[in-house]
Design an enzyme around this catalytic site. Structure first.
Site, PDB file in Angstrom:
ATOM      1  N   TYR A 149       0.712  -1.021  -0.038  1.00 21.73           N
ATOM      2  CA  TYR A 149       0.007  -0.052  -0.010  1.00 21.73           C
ATOM      3  C   TYR A 149       0.790   1.284  -0.159  1.00 21.73           C
ATOM      4  O   TYR A 149       0.606   2.140   0.781  1.00 21.73           O
ATOM      5  CB  TYR A 149      -1.006   0.085   1.068  1.00 21.73           C
ATOM      6  CG  TYR A 149      -2.065  -1.112   1.395  1.00 21.73           C
ATOM      7  CD1 TYR A 149      -2.710  -1.468   0.093  1.00 21.73           C
ATOM      8  CD2 TYR A 149      -2.319  -1.750   2.560  1.00 21.73           C
ATOM      9  CE1 TYR A 149      -3.639  -2.739   0.231  1.00 21.73           C
ATOM     10  CE2 TYR A 149      -3.365  -2.651   2.708  1.00 21.73           C
ATOM     11  CZ  TYR A 149      -3.701  -3.250   1.333  1.00 21.73           C
ATOM     12  OH  TYR A 149      -4.876  -4.173   1.679  1.00 21.73           O
ATOM     13  N   ASP A 243      -7.009  -2.461  13.233  1.00 19.59           N
ATOM     14  CA  ASP A 243      -5.720  -3.554  13.175  1.00 19.59           C
ATOM     15  C   ASP A 243      -6.323  -4.931  13.694  1.00 19.59           C
ATOM     16  O   ASP A 243      -6.599  -4.893  14.868  1.00 19.59           O
ATOM     17  CB  ASP A 243      -4.764  -3.048  14.134  1.00 19.59           C
ATOM     18  CG  ASP A 243      -3.377  -3.930  13.879  1.00 19.59           C
ATOM     19  OD1 ASP A 243      -3.678  -4.829  13.628  1.00 19.59           O
ATOM     20  OD2 ASP A 243      -2.378  -3.340  14.249  1.00 19.59           O
ATOM     21  N   PHE A 244      -6.318  -6.018  12.806  1.00 23.97           N
ATOM     22  CA  PHE A 244      -6.862  -7.113  13.354  1.00 23.97           C
ATOM     23  C   PHE A 244      -5.868  -7.921  14.288  1.00 23.97           C
ATOM     24  O   PHE A 244      -6.390  -8.887  14.826  1.00 23.97           O
ATOM     25  CB  PHE A 244      -7.390  -8.108  12.291  1.00 23.97           C
ATOM     26  CG  PHE A 244      -6.248  -8.483  11.079  1.00 23.97           C
ATOM     27  CD1 PHE A 244      -4.919  -8.624  11.464  1.00 23.97           C
ATOM     28  CD2 PHE A 244      -6.730  -8.930   9.724  1.00 23.97           C
ATOM     29  CE1 PHE A 244      -4.137  -9.073  10.345  1.00 23.97           C
ATOM     30  CE2 PHE A 244      -5.948  -9.047   8.728  1.00 23.97           C
ATOM     31  CZ  PHE A 244      -4.393  -9.324   9.169  1.00 23.97           C
ATOM     32  N   HIS A 262      -2.322 -17.323   5.176  1.00 22.46           N
ATOM     33  CA  HIS A 262      -1.089 -17.506   4.168  1.00 22.46           C
ATOM     34  C   HIS A 262      -0.192 -16.298   4.063  1.00 22.46           C
ATOM     35  O   HIS A 262       0.752 -16.628   3.488  1.00 22.46           O
ATOM     36  CB  HIS A 262      -1.748 -17.994   2.763  1.00 22.46           C
ATOM     37  CG  HIS A 262      -2.092 -16.988   1.831  1.00 22.46           C
ATOM     38  ND1 HIS A 262      -2.334 -17.051   0.388  1.00 22.46           N
ATOM     39  CD2 HIS A 262      -2.460 -15.508   2.183  1.00 22.46           C
ATOM     40  CE1 HIS A 262      -2.769 -15.950  -0.124  1.00 22.46           C
ATOM     41  NE2 HIS A 262      -2.861 -15.066   0.993  1.00 22.46           N
ATOM     42  N   ASP A 263      -0.412 -15.128   4.482  1.00 19.62           N
ATOM     43  CA  ASP A 263       0.317 -13.916   4.484  1.00 19.62           C
ATOM     44  C   ASP A 263       1.404 -13.968   5.562  1.00 19.62           C
ATOM     45  O   ASP A 263       2.246 -13.153   5.595  1.00 19.62           O
ATOM     46  CB  ASP A 263      -0.462 -12.460   4.618  1.00 19.62           C
ATOM     47  CG  ASP A 263      -1.402 -12.370   3.279  1.00 19.62           C
ATOM     48  OD1 ASP A 263      -1.020 -12.814   2.110  1.00 19.62           O
ATOM     49  OD2 ASP A 263      -2.403 -11.852   3.496  1.00 19.62           O
ATOM     50  N   GLN A 313       6.777 -12.675  -1.787  1.00 15.92           N
ATOM     51  CA  GLN A 313       6.258 -11.583  -0.990  1.00 15.92           C
ATOM     52  C   GLN A 313       6.061 -11.546   0.408  1.00 15.92           C
ATOM     53  O   GLN A 313       5.686 -10.300   0.759  1.00 15.92           O
ATOM     54  CB  GLN A 313       4.482 -11.414  -1.801  1.00 15.92           C
ATOM     55  CG  GLN A 313       4.469 -11.528  -3.253  1.00 15.92           C
ATOM     56  CD  GLN A 313       3.002 -10.823  -3.608  1.00 15.92           C
ATOM     57  OE1 GLN A 313       2.678  -9.791  -2.924  1.00 15.92           O
ATOM     58  NE2 GLN A 313       2.702 -11.248  -4.319  1.00 15.92           N
TER      59      GLN A 313
HETATM   60  C1  LIG Z   1      -4.415 -10.897   0.889  1.00 16.31           C
HETATM   61  S1  LIG Z   1      -5.605  -9.794   1.284  1.00 16.31           S
HETATM   62  C2  LIG Z   1      -7.000 -10.600   1.648  1.00 16.31           C
HETATM   63  C3  LIG Z   1      -8.315  -9.985   1.318  1.00 16.31           C
HETATM   64  C4  LIG Z   1      -9.767 -10.731   1.516  1.00 16.31           C
HETATM   65  N1  LIG Z   1      -9.903 -11.408   2.689  1.00 16.31           N
HETATM   66  C5  LIG Z   1      -9.468 -11.796   0.314  1.00 16.31           C
HETATM   67  O1  LIG Z   1      -9.785 -12.754   0.566  1.00 16.31           O
HETATM   68  O2  LIG Z   1     -10.255 -11.209  -0.881  1.00 16.31           O
HETATM   69  C6  LIG Z   1      -5.112  -9.510   3.214  1.00 16.31           C
HETATM   70  C7  LIG Z   1      -5.900  -8.428   3.667  1.00 16.31           C
HETATM   71  O3  LIG Z   1      -5.483  -8.171   5.238  1.00 16.31           O
HETATM   72  C8  LIG Z   1      -5.654  -7.018   5.222  1.00 16.31           C
HETATM   73  N2  LIG Z   1      -4.684  -6.609   6.501  1.00 16.31           N
HETATM   74  C9  LIG Z   1      -3.380  -6.426   6.751  1.00 16.31           C
HETATM   75  N3  LIG Z   1      -2.738  -6.354   7.683  1.00 16.31           N
HETATM   76  C10 LIG Z   1      -4.002  -5.983   8.584  1.00 16.31           C
HETATM   77  C11 LIG Z   1      -3.978  -5.442   9.937  1.00 16.31           C
HETATM   78  N4  LIG Z   1      -3.097  -5.276  10.480  1.00 16.31           N
HETATM   79  N5  LIG Z   1      -5.494  -5.371  10.297  1.00 16.31           N
HETATM   80  C12 LIG Z   1      -6.340  -5.317   9.328  1.00 16.31           C
HETATM   81  N6  LIG Z   1      -6.339  -5.813   8.097  1.00 16.31           N
HETATM   82  C13 LIG Z   1      -5.067  -6.050   7.572  1.00 16.31           C
HETATM   83  C14 LIG Z   1      -5.070  -6.302   4.151  1.00 16.31           C
HETATM   84  O4  LIG Z   1      -5.448  -4.883   3.971  1.00 16.31           O
HETATM   85  C15 LIG Z   1      -6.002  -6.883   2.807  1.00 16.31           C
HETATM   86  O5  LIG Z   1      -7.149  -6.626   2.811  1.00 16.31           O
END
Ligand SMILES: C[S@@+](CC[C@H](N)C(=O)[O-])C[C@H]1O[C@@H](n2cnc3c(N)ncnc32)[C@H](O)[C@@H]1O
Length: 353
Positions: A149, A243-244, A262-263, A313
């Site tokens: 981002y 923030d999750f 997976h992230d 990534q």
């Molecule tokens: C790979 S995308 C998946 C999006 C969605 N769940 C999907 O399957 O299409 C990961 C998502 O996690 C969100 N994300 C990353 N870090 C985050 C955080 N600390 N708090 C909230 N959301 C977060 C990102 O903004 C993104 O929308």
């Protein structure tokens, strides 16, 4: 071919595969599909050329476009209804124009700008066992999303990519298990709300589906991806900027983690699972949407390639059903069930006792 054994065709096919991807990315970048969609009738090469020049604000080579358009015909993306005229194939009409509800344009653009360069660092990623953002883009830092981002345009491009892919899989993911018991759902990192929206559409008894994501993501999602008013999600689907990794207060029936585990590395996954567990009321369910590796982790190929994508990534990885079972079991979940959906994302459901 030519009696050579074994036939080198598979190796040559792999060697050339990136050329097809780049032809697709170039045609999307030059807006060839959008130009043909807007015209609503077949166009000559010259008119396509004028359309591209107009969008780019500069002349383009008719010879170059001729080569690319003929290649797109061979790839099944364009057709020639009569000699010298080009039109969209049903494939392009459905997936390669932004106005289509199943558009993959955002995913093409994200792949061209971000995934393709990062895959150029694959051998380094394999050798170091770690992502290659700094090497490829010169971006330091440890949080993958801070990198993804970087600018407002990056946010929208990534969200469009996520949305197109999630939209294709969402109906299969939310119906892989019966969630009709749920009246409340939270989708952690739910981005554009594709999964939460599909859950609202599939389960009339679901009164509240809350998508939690980062503040700038929520702002973009609300502005660009919220369903039109008056539809089945009205008053039931909402976004929460948070923030999750921080505690959420209320208790819900279903927590969704779609393409989240997976992230992240193992400690972060464990943290997210502990938070999800606390967020669920007893008897509630965690729905994980990811691509599942086979039990021997030798396939399927798209999941193995996605695993390499995660290696380049992120700090995360793809897993098999047994690996999710172990991960979720260790976080206190029971009755872990995995289902191949036949779509692009699979589903794992686990219950909080
Ligand atoms: C790979 S995308 C998946 C999006 C969605 N769940 C999907 O399957 O299409 C990961 C998502 O996690 C969100 N994300 C990353 N870090 C985050 C955080 N600390 N708090 C909230 N959301 C977060 C990102 O903004 C993104 O929308």
């Amino acid at each position: 071919m030519g009696g050579i054994t074994p036939d080198p065709a598979p190796v040559l096919g792999l060697l050339n595969a990136f050329r097809s991807s780049q032809a697709l990315f170039a045609a999307v970048d030059l807006a060839i599909f959008e130009i043909l969609k807007t015209s609503n009738s077949p166009l000559s090469l010259q008119l396509i050329c004028e359309g591209v020049a107009c969008r780019r604000g500069q002349r383009v080579s008719e010879d170059g476009l001729d080569r690319l358009c003929r290649t797109c015909v061979a790839l099944g993306l364009l057709e020639t209804p009569s000699p010298g005229l080009y039109s969209l194939t049903p494939l392009a009409e459905n997936y390669l124009v932004t106005s289509s509800s199943t558009s993959l344009v955002g995913y093409c653009t994200h792949s061209a700008r971000v995934v393709w360069p990062l895959f150029g660092g694959l051998s380094s990623a394999v050798a170091s066992g770690s992502q290659v953002w700094q090497q490829i883009f010169g971006q330091p830092g440890s949080d993958v999303f801070a990198r993804i981002y970087s600018t407002p345009a990056d946010v929208l491009r990534f969200l469009s990519g996520m949305h197109s892919f999630a939209t294709l899989s969402a109906p299969s993911v939310v119906t892989a298990f019966d969630l009709s018991f749920a009246t409340s759902l939270v989708d952690l990192g739910g981005a554009t709300g594709a999964i939460a929206r599909s859950a609202c559409e599939s389960y009339p008894g679901l009164h509240s589906a809350v998508v939690v994501d980062l503040p700038h993501v929520v702002a973009d999602a609300r502005a660009n991806f919220a369903p039109p008013p008056g539809g089945p999600c009205d008053g039931r689907l909402s976004w929460l900027a948070a923030d999750f990794f921080t505690e959420q207060d209320n208790q819900v029936d279903v927590v969704v983690l779609s393409r989240i585990l997976h992230d992240w590395d193992l400690p972060r996954c464990q943290q997210l699972l502990a938070l999800s567990h606390r967020l669920l009321r007893p008897g509630g369910a965690l729905l994980v949407a990811e691509m599942l590796l086979e039990s021997d982790r030798m396939g399927p190929l798209p999941v193995l390639l996605q695993d390499l994508n995660m290696l380049c990534q992120t700090h995360g990885r793809e897993r098999s059903a047994a690996e999710y079972e172990e991960l979720l079991g260790a976080a206190g979940f029971v009755d872990v069930k995995a289902r191949k959906t036949g779509s692009y994302l699979d589903a794992v459901l686990a219950r909080k006792p």
